[in-house]
Scaffold this active site. Structure first.
Site, short mmCIF file in Angstrom:
data_model
loop_
_atom_site.label_atom_id
_atom_site.label_comp_id
_atom_site.label_asym_id
_atom_site.label_seq_id
_atom_site.Cartn_x
_atom_site.Cartn_y
_atom_site.Cartn_z
N LYS A 1 0.85 -1.20 0.00
CA LYS A 1 0.00 0.00 0.00
C LYS A 1 0.88 1.24 0.00
O LYS A 1 1.71 1.42 0.89
CB LYS A 1 -0.90 -0.02 1.25
CG LYS A 1 -1.78 1.21 1.38
CD LYS A 1 -2.67 1.09 2.60
CE LYS A 1 -3.36 2.41 2.87
NZ LYS A 1 -4.01 2.44 4.19
N TYR B 1 1.52 19.87 13.98
CA TYR B 1 1.26 19.71 15.40
C TYR B 1 2.58 19.31 16.04
O TYR B 1 3.48 18.80 15.39
CB TYR B 1 0.27 18.58 15.63
CG TYR B 1 -1.15 18.88 15.26
CD1 TYR B 1 -1.79 20.00 15.76
CD2 TYR B 1 -1.87 18.02 14.45
CE1 TYR B 1 -3.10 20.26 15.46
CE2 TYR B 1 -3.20 18.27 14.14
CZ TYR B 1 -3.80 19.40 14.65
OH TYR B 1 -5.10 19.64 14.35
#
Ligand code: FAD
Length: 506
Positions: free
Chosen positions: A80, A431
């Site tokens: 993937k 973040y």
């Protein structure tokens, strides 16, 4: 809190969470005199979904001493490189959120600002054409990335059969000394004085005592909720999808190295191609579509015949108020659930294990370690929640009730700030901690058509023709590299094919 040193760990549950925890702990802490017992019930079974992963799973494989090739073969895994999102923006739009970067530094501003300037000049190459994993995914090609960073840096994950994965991990963990105990737990005993869990009692009457219990009992949350009543923070108002139908179908010619998430009337449909079949599911909100209509939507949108009956799963999005409470740590679905849009659950299991290994009590359980564990896990959940919401909030499916409501919902401040920063100046501040970093946010912002009002003024320090020439060079370098990679299926054939004459081993 427990007075003595932790010598007996009891893992309740043998799904993906239970066996990953068993494999991880036995490898990381196995040299000590720790005994690890896992209790699972064949009669109850596992949730049986959870087939798409994130690249961080490769770190877990290293921790647990798992050989990637063996794992791929045992779980019928494919590679993937990212997730393709279809129809989340304007109808017909598609973009891939890749496990990798876009472009490279060509001046003082971040790369995407040069792309925004190109767009403003009418040069309309798709942003994805500057990302090697995206171009490779679309071409159905893959090779493990070279170590060096720079243009075209990428990583990869796996798509595997969840049942085979748990069975494989069970072998790995038992080889490392974990004891398996089969049977149904019918009672949980707590210490009247400390309130800690002391033992689980089996249907046969047998008691299994422990010092530390890991609750991997899935949505049942046998210890953390049924016994300790820790409480649940319900996030349905932010992520309202609460049901899914799942069904496998025959494999088609296209065993793509990516997962697909296609928006539907009141939710979205996943497609996860494995070596031997394709996993499909429709995640939806029952306030906007009936169960029957949701099942019909799924079955009407399969690429081949289903090979099993569709199965329904029900869930509530949110998390436990404390993942670690007294002498119980909740890992997996017992700790919380965020819908599988970005394949984050297995990663959350992994974070739970790694944080536990790091903070594993050297002596008695220390309240400071427990608080730190809960802080770290809360942060992970909050960050992922915001990122999942971003996909919904930025949808451009006007005129469909579910999607109109999603665009208009009230946002957590942490997400509203990020969206404002991008819309105003194309900024994507990272973040401090969290799973999805700048490149991930960019892929969704740009993929779903959010256009900033202004771009970084430093872009203009380079002439438009220079900029264009450099962008074109990056584009052709990536196209060239992608074209030289191996076809995905031929890579699997050499690296981790499941079928070696005698079929898939269970
Ligand atoms: P379970 O699989 O439910 O295991 C629970 C265990 O506890 C079982 O062994 C059961 O026998 C045992 N147990 C329970 N009660 C008792 C009892 N009384 N006595 C003895 N044993 C007991 N994650 C991803 O990362 N990627 C995905 O693509 C993805 N897709 C998903 C799609 C859907 C619709 C859903 C609902 C989840 C998805 N997930 C995905 C999440 C993933 O499936 C789970 O995180 C993962 O399977 C872990 O589940 P678990 O081990 O916590 O629970």
């Amino acid at each position: 809190m427990t007075k003595g040193r932790i010598r007996r760990v009891v893992i309740v549950g043998g799904g993906t969470a239970g066996w990953m925890t068993a494999a991880g702990l036995s490898r990381a802490l196995g040299q000590s005199d720790l005994s690890i017992t896992l209790v699972e019930s064949d009669a109850i079974g596992t949730v049986g979904v959870g087939e798409a992963t994130l690249p961080q799973i490769r770190d877990f494989n290293r921790l647990a001493g798992i050989d990637e090739r063996e794992m791929m073969a045992r779980t019928a895994a494919t590679i993937k490189l990212g997730i393709e999102f279809c129809d989340w923006g304007e109808p017909g739009t598609r973009y891939i959120h890749p496990f990798g970067t876009y472009g490279e530094a060509i001046g003082p501003a971040p790369f995407h600002h040069y792309w925004l300037a190109e767009m403003a000049n009418g040069n309309v190459r798709d942003f994805g054409e500057y990302s090697l994993p995206i171009v490779a995914a679309r071409a159905g090609r893959f090779e493990p990335p070279a170590e060096e960073e720079g243009l075209g840096a990428y990583n990869y994950a796996f798509q595997f059969d969840a049942g085979l994965y748990a069975a494989y991990l069970s072998d790995v963990a038992q080889r490392s000394g974990v004891r398996r105990h089969e049977g149904r737990i019918v009672e949980v005993e707590s210490d009247g004085e400390t309130g800690e869990v002391a033992a689980v009692v089996m249907e046969t009457g047998e008691r299994i005592e422990g010092d530390l219990f890991i609750d991997c009992s899935g949505f049942r949350a046998l210890l953390i909720e049924q016994e300790l009543q820790t409480g649940f923070e319900d996030w349905s108002h932010w992520l309202p999808c609460n049901r899914a139908w799942a069904v496998p179908c025959a494999t088609s010619a296209e065993t793509a190295p990516y997962t697909r998430a296609t928006a539907r009337e009141a939710g979205w449909q996943w497609r996860i191609p494995l070596q031997h079949r394709v996993g499909n599911g429709h995640v939806y909100c029952d306030r906007y579509i009936s169960d029957d209509a949701a099942a019909e939507t799924l079955l009407a949108n399969l690429e081949a015949e289903p090979i099993a009956e569709p199965r329904q799963l029900r869930f509530t999005t949110g998390k436990r108020r404390r993942m670690w409470s007294r002498n119980v740590v909740a890992i997996g679905l017992s700790g919380g659930f965020l819908e599988p849009l970005e394949s984050t659950s297995i990663d959350l299991i992994q974070s739970g294990i790694l944080n536990l290994v790091t903070l594993f009590p050297a002596g008695a359980i220390d309240e400071a370690d427990v608080s730190e564990y809960n802080r770290l896990m809360d942060l992970e959940y909050d960050r992922i929640r915001d990122f999942l919401m971003l996909h919904y909030v930025l949808n451009a499916r006007h005129g469909q009730r579910f999607w109109d409501d999603m665009r208009e919902m009230e946002l957590p401040a942490s997400l509203a700030e990020k969206i404002d920063a991008f819309r105003q100046r194309g900024l994507t501040p990272d973040y401090q901690e969290g799973l999805f970093l700048q490149q991930s946010w960019l892929s969704v912002f740009i993929g779903q058509g959010a256009v900033p009002e202004a771009f970084d003024p430093r872009v203009t320090s380079m002439s438009a023709s220079d900029r264009h020439a450099r962008m074109e060079r990056i584009h052709s370098a990536i196209a060239g590299r992608a074209g030289r990679l191996e076809p995905h299926l031929s890579f699997i054939g050499k690296y981790g094919a499941a079928y070696r004459g005698e079929g898939i081993r269970r």
